[in-house]
Motif scaffolding. Structure first.
Motif, PDB file in Angstrom:
ATOM      1  N   LYS A   1       0.967 -33.151  59.800  1.00 59.68           N
ATOM      2  CA  LYS A   1       0.027 -33.244  58.690  1.00 59.68           C
ATOM      3  C   LYS A   1       0.254 -32.064  57.740  1.00 59.68           C
ATOM      4  O   LYS A   1       0.424 -30.929  58.182  1.00 59.68           O
ATOM      5  N   ALA A   2       0.265 -32.356  56.462  1.00 61.30           N
ATOM      6  CA  ALA A   2       0.414 -31.318  55.441  1.00 61.30           C
ATOM      7  C   ALA A   2      -0.612 -31.560  54.350  1.00 61.30           C
ATOM      8  O   ALA A   2      -0.972 -32.709  54.064  1.00 61.30           O
ATOM      9  N   GLY A   3      -1.080 -30.494  53.757  1.00 58.65           N
ATOM     10  CA  GLY A   3      -2.075 -30.647  52.707  1.00 58.65           C
ATOM     11  C   GLY A   3      -2.126 -29.450  51.791  1.00 58.65           C
ATOM     12  O   GLY A   3      -1.712 -28.339  52.150  1.00 58.65           O
ATOM     13  N   VAL A   4      -2.619 -29.686  50.603  1.00 61.65           N
ATOM     14  CA  VAL A   4      -2.859 -28.624  49.643  1.00 61.65           C
ATOM     15  C   VAL A   4      -4.201 -28.910  48.993  1.00 61.65           C
ATOM     16  O   VAL A   4      -4.548 -30.073  48.745  1.00 61.65           O
ATOM     17  N   ASN A   5      -4.974 -27.896  48.783  1.00 63.18           N
ATOM     18  CA  ASN A   5      -6.302 -28.092  48.201  1.00 63.18           C
ATOM     19  C   ASN A   5      -6.639 -26.951  47.253  1.00 63.18           C
ATOM     20  O   ASN A   5      -6.161 -25.819  47.397  1.00 63.18           O
ATOM     21  N   GLY A   6      -7.470 -27.275  46.297  1.00 58.05           N
ATOM     22  CA  GLY A   6      -7.957 -26.270  45.366  1.00 58.05           C
ATOM     23  C   GLY A   6      -9.472 -26.213  45.415  1.00 58.05           C
ATOM     24  O   GLY A   6     -10.135 -27.166  45.829  1.00 58.05           O
ATOM     25  N   ILE A   7     -10.010 -25.070  45.001  1.00 58.09           N
ATOM     26  CA  ILE A   7     -11.459 -24.886  45.017  1.00 58.09           C
ATOM     27  C   ILE A   7     -11.876 -24.166  43.740  1.00 58.09           C
ATOM     28  O   ILE A   7     -11.182 -23.247  43.270  1.00 58.09           O
ATOM     29  N   VAL A   8     -12.969 -24.610  43.168  1.00 55.72           N
ATOM     30  CA  VAL A   8     -13.508 -23.997  41.957  1.00 55.72           C
ATOM     31  C   VAL A   8     -14.982 -23.738  42.193  1.00 55.72           C
ATOM     32  O   VAL A   8     -15.700 -24.596  42.719  1.00 55.72           O
ATOM     33  N   GLY A   9     -15.433 -22.547  41.823  1.00 54.41           N
ATOM     34  CA  GLY A   9     -16.833 -22.206  42.038  1.00 54.41           C
ATOM     35  C   GLY A   9     -17.466 -21.578  40.823  1.00 54.41           C
ATOM     36  O   GLY A   9     -16.821 -20.833  40.082  1.00 54.41           O
ATOM     37  N   GLY A  10     -18.730 -21.869  40.612  1.00 56.50           N
ATOM     38  CA  GLY A  10     -19.524 -21.178  39.604  1.00 56.50           C
ATOM     39  C   GLY A  10     -18.957 -21.218  38.222  1.00 56.50           C
ATOM     40  O   GLY A  10     -18.772 -20.175  37.588  1.00 56.50           O
ATOM     41  N   GLY A  11     -18.649 -22.415  37.692  1.00 58.66           N
ATOM     42  CA  GLY A  11     -18.128 -22.495  36.337  1.00 58.66           C
ATOM     43  C   GLY A  11     -16.780 -21.833  36.205  1.00 58.66           C
ATOM     44  O   GLY A  11     -16.509 -21.152  35.224  1.00 58.66           O
ATOM     45  N   ALA A  12     -15.934 -22.012  37.221  1.00 56.91           N
ATOM     46  CA  ALA A  12     -14.564 -21.482  37.248  1.00 56.91           C
ATOM     47  C   ALA A  12     -14.508 -19.963  37.344  1.00 56.91           C
ATOM     48  O   ALA A  12     -13.465 -19.362  37.135  1.00 56.91           O
ATOM     49  N   GLU A  13     -15.633 -19.311  37.690  1.00 62.77           N
ATOM     50  CA  GLU A  13     -15.589 -17.860  37.895  1.00 62.77           C
ATOM     51  C   GLU A  13     -14.861 -17.509  39.186  1.00 62.77           C
ATOM     52  O   GLU A  13     -14.378 -16.401  39.349  1.00 62.77           O
ATOM     53  N   SER A  14     -14.829 -18.473  40.121  1.00 67.61           N
ATOM     54  CA  SER A  14     -14.095 -18.286  41.367  1.00 67.61           C
ATOM     55  C   SER A  14     -13.169 -19.472  41.548  1.00 67.61           C
ATOM     56  O   SER A  14     -13.581 -20.624  41.404  1.00 67.61           O
ATOM     57  N   THR A  15     -11.914 -19.192  41.855  1.00 70.04           N
ATOM     58  CA  THR A  15     -10.931 -20.254  42.063  1.00 70.04           C
ATOM     59  C   THR A  15     -10.035 -19.882  43.222  1.00 70.04           C
ATOM     60  O   THR A  15      -9.802 -18.702  43.502  1.00 70.04           O
ATOM     61  N   GLY A  16      -9.529 -20.910  43.894  1.00 64.04           N
ATOM     62  CA  GLY A  16      -8.638 -20.656  45.005  1.00 64.04           C
ATOM     63  C   GLY A  16      -7.749 -21.843  45.277  1.00 64.04           C
ATOM     64  O   GLY A  16      -7.985 -22.956  44.810  1.00 64.04           O
ATOM     65  N   ILE A  17      -6.700 -21.591  46.038  1.00 64.48           N
ATOM     66  CA  ILE A  17      -5.780 -22.639  46.446  1.00 64.48           C
ATOM     67  C   ILE A  17      -5.325 -22.341  47.857  1.00 64.48           C
ATOM     68  O   ILE A  17      -5.173 -21.167  48.245  1.00 64.48           O
ATOM     69  N   GLY A  18      -5.147 -23.392  48.631  1.00 63.19           N
ATOM     70  CA  GLY A  18      -4.724 -23.206  50.006  1.00 63.19           C
ATOM     71  C   GLY A  18      -3.794 -24.309  50.447  1.00 63.19           C
ATOM     72  O   GLY A  18      -3.705 -25.369  49.822  1.00 63.19           O
ATOM     73  N   GLY A  19      -3.082 -24.053  51.512  1.00 67.40           N
ATOM     74  CA  GLY A  19      -2.167 -25.044  52.054  1.00 67.40           C
ATOM     75  C   GLY A  19      -2.239 -25.059  53.562  1.00 67.40           C
ATOM     76  O   GLY A  19      -2.548 -24.036  54.190  1.00 67.40           O
TER      77      GLY A  19
END
Length: 657
Positions: free
Chosen positions: A631-649
């Protein structure tokens, strides 16, 4: 009396009490009233900080350059201590630690000091001779006396012996830990020159320095009058103006010395450093002993964590770090000269500790990403078990805002676990793992090594393949924490370490919906996460803090949608792509608070992460061949009106048997 009247009186009393408490607890940040006792037997005794209103002063401590105000009760100047019993008792109550006697041996023998209780008598003979140079006769013309006095002040600058004497006085004042007093015979010439040097170092205006110098004539007016009368009886031909010129002071005396400073050295600073041999550190220690700066450079314009840091730097002027040979003292005084705190206000409060706690509070999301592909159990037969190994990594950033530095997080780790399907309706999973995290903010970084354990299960009301289900999971992590803060400004690096734990519980309700060729899984849940970090003491810097423990809980609600395409055969492998979308709402304050203390003063900081809403989206791919699953995956996350952002795999391997 009516109820409303009673309430009004009560409120008035409470306000009055609050005002009194505020005034009593306020540090030396405003001009203080000059309340130095007047000694009848030693009339020229006074506080260096300012002149009593009854003797020509304002009655308040002098102000200085850069929004400073002189501290009272630190340094005193005087004529020689011919104290009567009452005055000795009064002066002894001031806790003076050293009596610096600037006189020659013959002067001391003729009129020895009555040293205050608890004080050490130290003789620093400014002239370096057995006796002072004889003064002109009282019968001489006043101009002769004036010229003599002016020449005496010029010698303070030109005579190497006298310069060495003043050097010793100033160094003694710098290195002593308590209140000091200095004096000569009349408390006007050697004492007055020393006072001028100290006030110049403090940043007192030249006009105020001259006014304080001339105040000798007011403080000793009665003594001068009595002495003049006695001398005229003893020497009938004496000139009253000559007597006054020798017993009192004139602006031309001090000015003659100041003009000589310029003639010999070009500036007062050069005289202090080249002529008297003071270092910049000596000057800064003396200045800090004498002056409290009510507002530091730029302080009024800061906000958030930076404002808290600047306030902390300010109040530390009332700590043992100030007025001593410390890195903090040198930094702060140089910052005042430069007109900028140099960014230290953003680093001194240790924001990174709050950011690290916020990082830990979001660790359950990291576990979600690792184990979600293995929690449904739909592709397992009854009584079948799959062992899996998952590796994850990612980064997450929170933007800075007014007065709060942005933070950057990196994480990587592994989870090893197993999922077992008991029957048509039930499965369970458990796992253990390790997560490495690095959090950086405000020129500081923290490393968090976390050992994790997780256990959970799912129950389908009809079966696990389709229909409603409930799921639950519990996580626990043991944290090893280390931090390093580079403070700048010559303040070194503060380091610290502690341990902690993170706990999380998740309960959710969902529905598996078959819409061929898709399978949709929709679930909503409640999660509670708690982080506990132990308090610890930093080291390695004057501004190393004692960090309070952090205990914070995040309750949140979640909604997740997973859409998986039915498997497609590709050679010997079957392939199933998936799309995930999630939303999490933190119900309590999303901002984490940390607090550090130093010498009884506290500083509070808040995390850069302050987002109640987190939106997640990801793509995944599952490949299966017989018992093996990748299994492989990539995901993104956005918080608080784009004040916090992240990416993971994520990448994981499973084996079923």
């Amino acid at each position: 009396m009516s109820v409303s009247g009673a309430v009004s009186i009560r409120n008035l009393l409470l306000c009055a009490i609050a005002v009194v408490l505020c005034l009593s607890l306020t540090p030396a940040t405003a001009q203080e009233i000059i309340s130095t006792p007047i000694l009848s037997s030693t009339p020229n005794f006074r506080d260096l900080a300012g002149i009593s209103s009854s003797f020509g002063g304002t009655g308040f401590a002098n102000t200085t350059a850069n929004n400073g105000v002189m501290r009272t009760g630190v340094f005193y100047r005087s004529d020689y201590l011919s104290l009567n019993n009452a005055d000795w008792t009064t002066i002894s109550a001031l806790n003076i630690g050293r009596d610096i006697d600037l006189r020659t041996p013959s002067e001391i023998t003729a009129n020895p000091d009555l040293v205050p209780s608890g004080a050490t008598h130290t003789n620093i003979n400014i002239y370096g001779t057995q006796s002072p140079t004889p003064e002109p006769a009282f019968t001489a013309a006043p101009s002769v006396a004036i010229n003599f006095m002016q020449a005496s002040y010029q010698a303070f600058v030109t005579d190497p012996v006298q310069r060495a004497g003043f050097h010793n006085v100033l160094i003694t004042l710098a290195t002593d830990s308590g209140a000091d007093l200095w004096h000569c015979s009349g408390g006007k010439d050697r004492t007055g020159w020393t006072a001028m040097l100290m006030e110049t170092i403090a940043g007192v205006s030249s006009a105020t320095i001259m006014r304080d110098y001339l105040a000798t004539n007011s403080y000793t007016a009665a003594l001068i009058s009595t002495t003049r009368a006695e001398l005229l009886l003893q020497y009938p031909t004496a000139n009253p103006a000559t007597i006054d010129a020798l017993l009192g002071v004139q602006a031309s005396y001090l000015q003659a010395g100041l003009d000589q400073v310029i003639a010999s050295y070009g500036s007062m600073y050069a005289y202090l450093t080249q002529g008297l041999g003071l270092t910049q550190a000596d000057i800064y220690v003396l200045r800090a002993k004498m002056v409290f700066y009510q507002m530091l450079p730029g302080q009024s314009g800061f906000a958030g964590n930076a404002a808290a840091g600047a306030t902390f730097l300010n109040v530390l002027q009332n700590s043992r770090l100030s007025g001593h040979y410390t890195a903090y003292n040198y930094y702060l005084q140089s910052a005042i000269d430069a007109g900028t705190l140099g960014g230290v206000q953003e680093r001194v409060g240790a924001q990174v500790h709050a950011d690290a706690a916020a990082f830990l509070l979001r660790r359950p999301q990291w576990i979600d990403e690792a184990i979600t592909p293995y929690t449904n159990g739909r592709d397992l037969r009854e009584a079948q078990t799959r062992f899996w190994f998952a590796g994850l990594g990612g980064d997450f950033e929170s933007d800075g805002r007014a007065g709060v530095a942005g933070s950057t997080e990196y994480s990587a780790g592994t989870l090893i676990g197993a999922t077992h399907r008991f029957n048509n309706q039930t499965n369970a999973n458990l796992g253990i793992g390790y997560n490495w995290g690095s959090v950086a903010s405000a020129d500081a970084d923290a490393t968090l090594n976390t050992v994790l354990a997780t256990i959970g299960g799912r129950y389908g009301f009809a079966n696990l393949e389709e229909g409603f289900f409930v799921a639950a999971r519990g996580d626990v992590g043991w944290v090893d924490y280390e931090s390093k803060r580079t403070l700048g400004g010559g303040l070194g690096t503060a380091r610290g370490s502690t341990n902690g734990a993170v706990y999380s519980g998740l309960f959710s309700l969902g529905d598996v919906i078959r819409l061929s060729p898709f399978t949709m899984t929709l679930q909503t849940g409640v999660r509670v996460t708690h982080v506990s970090l132990g308090g610890f003491d930093e080291n390695g810097s004057d501004l190393a803090l004692s960090i309070n423990g952090i205990d914070q809980t995040y309750p949140s609600v979640l909604i997740d949608l997973d859409v998986t395409l039915d498997r497609q055969q590709l050679g010997v492998w079957s392939i199933a792509p998936a799309f995930t979308l999630g939303y999490e709402r933190i119900l309590d304050n999303a901002r984490v608070e940390s607090m550090g203390t130093l010498y009884g003063f506290g500083v509070t900081q808040y995390s850069a992460f302050d987002s109640h809403d987190l939106i997640k989206a990801g793509l995944g791919l599952t490949a299966q061949h017989d018992a093996f699953t990748i299994k492989a995956g990539v995901n993104g996350i956005v918080g608080g009106g784009a004040e916090s952002t992240g990416i993971g795999g994520q990448l994981s391997i499973g084996y079923s048997f």
